[in-house]
Design a protein around this motif. Sequence first.
Motif, PDB file in Angstrom:
ATOM      1  N   ALA A   1       0.829  -1.212   0.000  1.00 52.46           N
ATOM      2  CA  ALA A   1       0.000   0.000   0.000  1.00 52.46           C
ATOM      3  C   ALA A   1       0.863   1.261   0.000  1.00 52.46           C
ATOM      4  O   ALA A   1       0.573   2.220  -0.728  1.00 52.46           O
ATOM      5  N   ILE A   2       1.917   1.270   0.797  1.00 50.15           N
ATOM      6  CA  ILE A   2       2.816   2.432   0.860  1.00 50.15           C
ATOM      7  C   ILE A   2       3.495   2.662  -0.489  1.00 50.15           C
ATOM      8  O   ILE A   2       3.536   3.783  -1.005  1.00 50.15           O
ATOM      9  N   LEU A   3       4.040   1.588  -1.076  1.00 53.60           N
ATOM     10  CA  LEU A   3       4.715   1.723  -2.371  1.00 53.60           C
ATOM     11  C   LEU A   3       3.746   2.144  -3.475  1.00 53.60           C
ATOM     12  O   LEU A   3       4.059   3.014  -4.294  1.00 53.60           O
ATOM     13  N   ALA A   4       2.566   1.529  -3.479  1.00 59.67           N
ATOM     14  CA  ALA A   4       1.572   1.875  -4.503  1.00 59.67           C
ATOM     15  C   ALA A   4       1.089   3.313  -4.328  1.00 59.67           C
ATOM     16  O   ALA A   4       0.958   4.048  -5.316  1.00 59.67           O
ATOM     17  N   ALA A   5       0.851   3.724  -3.100  1.00 59.70           N
ATOM     18  CA  ALA A   5       0.400   5.100  -2.854  1.00 59.70           C
ATOM     19  C   ALA A   5       1.481   6.099  -3.272  1.00 59.70           C
ATOM     20  O   ALA A   5       1.175   7.134  -3.886  1.00 59.70           O
ATOM     21  N   ALA A   6       2.735   5.789  -2.983  1.00 54.60           N
ATOM     22  CA  ALA A   6       3.832   6.668  -3.397  1.00 54.60           C
ATOM     23  C   ALA A   6       3.916   6.729  -4.924  1.00 54.60           C
ATOM     24  O   ALA A   6       4.110   7.804  -5.503  1.00 54.60           O
ATOM     25  N   GLY A   7       3.753   5.587  -5.578  1.00 50.87           N
ATOM     26  CA  GLY A   7       3.786   5.550  -7.039  1.00 50.87           C
ATOM     27  C   GLY A   7       2.675   6.372  -7.659  1.00 50.87           C
ATOM     28  O   GLY A   7       2.906   7.167  -8.573  1.00 50.87           O
ATOM     29  N   VAL A   8       1.465   6.203  -7.149  1.00 46.98           N
ATOM     30  CA  VAL A   8       0.325   6.973  -7.664  1.00 46.98           C
ATOM     31  C   VAL A   8       0.522   8.462  -7.379  1.00 46.98           C
ATOM     32  O   VAL A   8       0.231   9.309  -8.231  1.00 46.98           O
ATOM     33  N   ALA A   9       1.038   8.788  -6.203  1.00 49.64           N
ATOM     34  CA  ALA A   9       1.273  10.191  -5.853  1.00 49.64           C
ATOM     35  C   ALA A   9       2.280  10.833  -6.811  1.00 49.64           C
ATOM     36  O   ALA A   9       2.054  11.949  -7.304  1.00 49.64           O
ATOM     37  N   PHE A  10       3.389  10.142  -7.087  1.00 48.19           N
ATOM     38  CA  PHE A  10       4.371  10.672  -8.036  1.00 48.19           C
ATOM     39  C   PHE A  10       3.714  10.910  -9.391  1.00 48.19           C
ATOM     40  O   PHE A  10       3.895  11.962 -10.013  1.00 48.19           O
ATOM     41  N   ASP A  11       2.951   9.921  -9.858  1.00 47.54           N
ATOM     42  CA  ASP A  11       2.305  10.048 -11.171  1.00 47.54           C
ATOM     43  C   ASP A  11       1.314  11.212 -11.207  1.00 47.54           C
ATOM     44  O   ASP A  11       1.319  12.008 -12.144  1.00 47.54           O
ATOM     45  N   LEU A  12       0.461  11.301 -10.207  1.00 49.30           N
ATOM     46  CA  LEU A  12      -0.552  12.363 -10.190  1.00 49.30           C
ATOM     47  C   LEU A  12       0.058  13.750 -10.039  1.00 49.30           C
ATOM     48  O   LEU A  12      -0.355  14.693 -10.721  1.00 49.30           O
ATOM     49  N   LEU A  13       1.034  13.878  -9.142  1.00 49.97           N
ATOM     50  CA  LEU A  13       1.671  15.182  -8.955  1.00 49.97           C
ATOM     51  C   LEU A  13       2.391  15.630 -10.224  1.00 49.97           C
ATOM     52  O   LEU A  13       2.364  16.816 -10.577  1.00 49.97           O
ATOM     53  N   ALA A  14       3.009  14.685 -10.917  1.00 50.54           N
ATOM     54  CA  ALA A  14       3.684  15.020 -12.174  1.00 50.54           C
ATOM     55  C   ALA A  14       2.664  15.440 -13.228  1.00 50.54           C
ATOM     56  O   ALA A  14       2.859  16.446 -13.926  1.00 50.54           O
ATOM     57  N   LEU A  15       1.594  14.702 -13.330  1.00 42.72           N
ATOM     58  CA  LEU A  15       0.541  15.031 -14.289  1.00 42.72           C
ATOM     59  C   LEU A  15      -0.051  16.408 -14.013  1.00 42.72           C
ATOM     60  O   LEU A  15      -0.223  17.217 -14.929  1.00 42.72           O
ATOM     61  N   LEU A  16      -0.320  16.701 -12.747  1.00 41.04           N
ATOM     62  CA  LEU A  16      -0.869  18.008 -12.378  1.00 41.04           C
ATOM     63  C   LEU A  16       0.109  19.142 -12.705  1.00 41.04           C
ATOM     64  O   LEU A  16      -0.305  20.209 -13.146  1.00 41.04           O
ATOM     65  N   ALA A  17       1.399  18.896 -12.498  1.00 39.56           N
ATOM     66  CA  ALA A  17       2.407  19.914 -12.821  1.00 39.56           C
ATOM     67  C   ALA A  17       2.434  20.198 -14.323  1.00 39.56           C
ATOM     68  O   ALA A  17       2.537  21.348 -14.749  1.00 39.56           O
ATOM     69  N   PHE A  18       2.324  19.152 -15.122  1.00 38.90           N
ATOM     70  CA  PHE A  18       2.288  19.346 -16.576  1.00 38.90           C
ATOM     71  C   PHE A  18       1.029  20.081 -16.999  1.00 38.90           C
ATOM     72  O   PHE A  18       1.068  20.957 -17.864  1.00 38.90           O
ATOM     73  N   ARG A  19      -0.097  19.718 -16.404  1.00 37.05           N
ATOM     74  CA  ARG A  19      -1.358  20.397 -16.734  1.00 37.05           C
ATOM     75  C   ARG A  19      -1.288  21.875 -16.357  1.00 37.05           C
ATOM     76  O   ARG A  19      -1.736  22.730 -17.108  1.00 37.05           O
ATOM     77  N   ALA A  20      -0.728  22.173 -15.187  1.00 34.45           N
ATOM     78  CA  ALA A  20      -0.604  23.574 -14.748  1.00 34.45           C
ATOM     79  C   ALA A  20       0.284  24.376 -15.696  1.00 34.45           C
ATOM     80  O   ALA A  20       0.029  25.554 -15.941  1.00 34.45           O
ATOM     81  N   ALA A  21       1.310  23.731 -16.232  1.00 33.12           N
ATOM     82  CA  ALA A  21       2.214  24.413 -17.171  1.00 33.12           C
ATOM     83  C   ALA A  21       1.653  24.439 -18.591  1.00 33.12           C
ATOM     84  O   ALA A  21       2.239  25.062 -19.478  1.00 33.12           O
ATOM     85  N   ARG A  22       0.536  23.752 -18.808  1.00 39.39           N
ATOM     86  CA  ARG A  22      -0.112  23.685 -20.120  1.00 39.39           C
ATOM     87  C   ARG A  22       0.838  23.221 -21.216  1.00 39.39           C
ATOM     88  O   ARG A  22       0.947  23.831 -22.283  1.00 39.39           O
ATOM     89  N   THR A  23       1.527  22.124 -20.905  1.00 36.86           N
ATOM     90  CA  THR A  23       2.441  21.540 -21.879  1.00 36.86           C
ATOM     91  C   THR A  23       2.078  20.072 -22.076  1.00 36.86           C
ATOM     92  O   THR A  23       1.307  19.509 -21.301  1.00 36.86           O
TER      93      THR A  23
END
Length: 133
Positions: free
Chosen positions: A23-45
């Motif tokens: 659960a810890i590893l999966a949650a960390a993996g999903v968090a990295f993916d989502l935070l990265a996706l949100l950063a790209f969306r915010a930068a509109r790239t």
Amino acid sequence: MWLVSALGPQFPIASGPKIALVAILAAAGVAFDLLALLAFRAARTTINPLKPERASAMVIGGVYRISRNPMYVGSALLLLAWAVYLSALLPFAGPVIFALYITRFQIKPEERVLRGIFGEAYSAYAARVRRWL
């Protein structure tokens, strides 16, 4: 990974600690993916890794201060969670093979393109932030 899990040595992990670690590893993996996706969306790239030449902005904030490739870190953590869940030695080759493959065939070509687009700004960022972690 699932197919090779039956071929090699198994190692028993008590159910409670195993599920907690997964659960810890999966949650960390999903968090990295989502935070990265949100950063790209915010930068509109673009988030399409197959078209790095479409990048219109360099994303260096948020999770990109920790890793230049947090989406791949997230994927590797999810594979690691799966290996722990399988409780066998051979599946742990999965995250390693993924990291080697994605570095050679995706990350390094992306870096060349980004260096071409953003020049010294990307080179300075790459010198400051590690490729993985």
